[in-house]
Design a protein around this motif. Structure first.
Motif, PDB file in Angstrom:
ATOM      1  N   TYR A   1       0.828  -1.204   0.076  1.00  0.00           N
ATOM      2  CA  TYR A   1      -0.094  -0.063   0.079  1.00  0.00           C
ATOM      3  C   TYR A   1       0.796   1.208  -0.128  1.00  0.00           C
ATOM      4  N   TYR A   2       1.868   1.238   0.883  1.00  0.00           N
ATOM      5  CA  TYR A   2       2.582   2.405   1.049  1.00  0.00           C
ATOM      6  C   TYR A   2       3.347   2.489  -0.341  1.00  0.00           C
ATOM      7  N   ASN A   3       4.073   1.624  -0.971  1.00  0.00           N
ATOM      8  CA  ASN A   3       4.827   1.866  -2.363  1.00  0.00           C
ATOM      9  C   ASN A   3       3.624   2.116  -3.537  1.00  0.00           C
TER      10      ASN A   3
ATOM     11  N   GLU B   1       6.992   5.055  11.781  1.00  0.00           N
ATOM     12  CA  GLU B   1       7.942   5.246  10.729  1.00  0.00           C
ATOM     13  C   GLU B   1       7.833   6.671  10.046  1.00  0.00           C
ATOM     14  N   PRO B   2       8.547   7.558  11.093  1.00  0.00           N
ATOM     15  CA  PRO B   2       8.161   8.936  10.828  1.00  0.00           C
ATOM     16  C   PRO B   2       8.959   9.364   9.433  1.00  0.00           C
ATOM     17  N   GLU B   3       9.949   8.765   8.921  1.00  0.00           N
ATOM     18  CA  GLU B   3      10.596   9.009   7.883  1.00  0.00           C
ATOM     19  C   GLU B   3       9.617   8.674   6.617  1.00  0.00           C
ATOM     20  N   LYS B   4       8.859   7.535   6.567  1.00  0.00           N
ATOM     21  CA  LYS B   4       8.280   7.505   5.844  1.00  0.00           C
ATOM     22  C   LYS B   4       6.985   8.410   5.704  1.00  0.00           C
ATOM     23  N   TRP B   5       6.359   8.646   6.807  1.00  0.00           N
ATOM     24  CA  TRP B   5       5.358   9.790   6.870  1.00  0.00           C
ATOM     25  C   TRP B   5       5.865  11.011   6.327  1.00  0.00           C
TER      26      TRP B   5
ATOM     27  N   VAL C   1      -2.346   7.510   9.941  1.00  0.00           N
ATOM     28  CA  VAL C   1      -1.454   8.768  10.499  1.00  0.00           C
ATOM     29  C   VAL C   1      -0.656   8.314  11.750  1.00  0.00           C
ATOM     30  N   THR C   2      -1.546   7.589  12.560  1.00  0.00           N
ATOM     31  CA  THR C   2      -0.829   7.418  14.012  1.00  0.00           C
ATOM     32  C   THR C   2       0.143   6.428  13.857  1.00  0.00           C
TER      33      THR C   2
END
Length: 123
Positions: free
Chosen positions: A50-52, A102-106, A95-96
């Motif tokens: 999903y992220y990719n 994974e703040p870098e991905k966020w 968001v949470t």
């Protein structure tokens, strides 16, 4: 005199109804409200798919992933104004998860979403 009061009462009620209807928000389709966000976020393989897809680094493997990719930037900007209730809950979970785990991905998602919104043709 009573007729005038009734007339103005009806006029005011009609105006309120018209204003309320004109302010109705058209929500995104509820077709994907069944998506299990907890399952996706807890599964590395699914979460990465999903992220990719959202980042445009691989193809989207499901219709709901494409829906998510297409609506997420707008949902960020509008604070999920057009989301259905299940979508708002899912949005909050996403968001949470990313801000905490994974703040870098966020950060990358935010940057891409901002670019997508800035480059979106005006309608």
């Amino acid at each position: 005199m009573a007729h005038v009061s009734i007339f103005f009462g009806l006029l005011l009620t009609s105006a309120v109804i018209l204003l309320t209807r004109s302010e109705e928000i058209k929500h995104y389709t509820d077709k994907y409200d069944h998506v299990n966000y907890d399952e996706i976020l807890s599964n590395d393989r699914l979460r990465n798919q999903y992220y990719n897809c959202a980042m445009g680094t691989s193809r989207c493997l499901s219709d709901d992933a494409m829906f998510f990719r297409d609506k997420f930037p707008e949902a960020l900007v509008t604070k999920c104004k057009y989301c259905t209730e299940p979508q708002k809950i899912g949005f909050d979970k996403i968001v949470t998860y990313y801000t905490e785990k994974e703040p870098e991905k966020w950060k990358a998602v935010l940057e891409k979403s901002i670019k997508d919104i800035q480059n979106k043709p005006k309608q």
